[in-house]
Motif scaffolding. Structure first.
Motif, PDB file in Angstrom:
ATOM      1  N   THR A  56       6.624 -10.284   4.582  1.00 44.94           N
ATOM      2  CA  THR A  56       7.753 -10.815   5.275  1.00 44.94           C
ATOM      3  C   THR A  56       8.396  -9.754   5.795  1.00 44.94           C
ATOM      4  N   GLU A  57       9.511  -9.830   6.580  1.00 41.68           N
ATOM      5  CA  GLU A  57      10.404  -8.637   7.264  1.00 41.68           C
ATOM      6  C   GLU A  57      10.959  -7.936   6.088  1.00 41.68           C
ATOM      7  N   LYS A  58      11.101  -8.534   4.935  1.00 39.48           N
ATOM      8  CA  LYS A  58      11.680  -7.665   3.712  1.00 39.48           C
ATOM      9  C   LYS A  58      10.960  -6.930   3.035  1.00 39.48           C
ATOM     10  N   THR A  67       6.457  -6.575   1.034  1.00 41.65           N
ATOM     11  CA  THR A  67       5.063  -7.062   0.990  1.00 41.65           C
ATOM     12  C   THR A  67       4.300  -6.690  -0.242  1.00 41.65           C
ATOM     13  N   TRP A  97       8.148   2.133   4.269  1.00 40.83           N
ATOM     14  CA  TRP A  97       8.436   1.257   3.004  1.00 40.83           C
ATOM     15  C   TRP A  97       8.904   2.051   1.836  1.00 40.83           C
ATOM     16  N   ARG A 149      11.176  -2.946   2.518  1.00 39.06           N
ATOM     17  CA  ARG A 149      11.924  -2.049   3.481  1.00 39.06           C
ATOM     18  C   ARG A 149      12.875  -1.104   2.898  1.00 39.06           C
ATOM     19  N   ALA A 168      15.815  -5.156  -0.262  1.00 43.50           N
ATOM     20  CA  ALA A 168      14.879  -6.054   0.279  1.00 43.50           C
ATOM     21  C   ALA A 168      14.034  -6.469  -0.536  1.00 43.50           C
ATOM     22  N   GLU A 199       0.855  -5.350  12.869  1.00 39.68           N
ATOM     23  CA  GLU A 199       2.232  -5.051  13.274  1.00 39.68           C
ATOM     24  C   GLU A 199       3.347  -5.250  12.284  1.00 39.68           C
ATOM     25  N   GLN A 200       3.148  -6.452  11.492  1.00 39.47           N
ATOM     26  CA  GLN A 200       4.126  -6.899  10.644  1.00 39.47           C
ATOM     27  C   GLN A 200       4.454  -5.751   9.509  1.00 39.47           C
TER      28      GLN A 200
END
Ligand SMILES: *[C@@H]1O[C@H](CO)[C@@H](O)[C@H](O)[C@H]1NC(C)=O
Length: 178
Positions: free
Chosen positions: A116-118, A120, A38, A141, A145, A32-33
């Motif tokens: 991370t949220e920002k 990959t 992207w 993202r 980021a 899910e992360q």
């Protein structure tokens, strides 16, 4: 016959050892992360030609969907004859969360090295003739980021023995500096 068998066992072992030491998977990975959209910032390879000038791995990832069976549907576009073309591939999950396999010019091992949220970082290994082709990708993202993953990304390319001169800023090539 026996020698051949021994040889192939040896090659398999080499892959297993290399897999663990050079390609750490993001601890606590959950798919899910990585779903959603992207932007691809940089691509690097031990064979530079595959990530530039319409090479086989010059791909701009646009999004990841999680399928019902746990596999990932990965969308991207690539260039062919100067035009941008959409495509997708399905990465099949393995027993290790964060590691996937897909077929493209043979078998490809895909590992989410960092999430991370920002940003990959994805590591791909294609085994051809016992001479692995390695591609390391940085995605964000947004472009801003994604830049936060640069230090980690450089560490992974170095760990894989990829020269700095084999890292291509594909975002810049497509969109320029702004
Ligand atoms: C994957 O996503 C694309 C759209 O980007 C879609 O056309 C395709 O049907 C999807 N494939 C699967 C197996 O879900």
């Amino acid at each position: 016959m026996k020698l051949l068998l021994l040889l192939s066992v040896g090659l398999g072992l080499a892959w297993t050892l290399q897999d663990q030491s050079q390609v750490p998977v993001q601890p606590g990975f959950s798919p899910e992360q990585v779903t959603g959209s992207w932007e691809t910032l940089e691509l690097a390879s031990n064979d530079r030609s595959v990530v530039e000038e319409e090479g086989a791995y010059e791909c701009f990832m646009t999004g990841i969907d999680l399928l019902d069976n746990g596999n990932l549907n990965i969308s991207y576009f690539h260039r062919k004859d100067g035009r941008y073309i959409n495509g997708f591939y399905v990465a099949e999950k393995t027993d290790t969360p964060g590691r996937y396999i897909f077929e493209y010019h043979g078998k490809n091992y895909l590992t989410f090295v960092a999430v991370t949220e920002k940003f990959t970082i994805m590591d791909l290994e294609n085994q051809r003739d016992g001479n692995p082709l390695i591609v390391v990708e940085l995605h964000g993202r947004t472009r801003e980021a994604g830049k936060l993953g640069m230090v980690h990304y450089r560490r992974q390319t170095a760990r894989r023995g990829i020269l700095p001169s084999n890292i291509v800023d594909v975002f810049f090539k497509r969109y320029g500096s702004s």
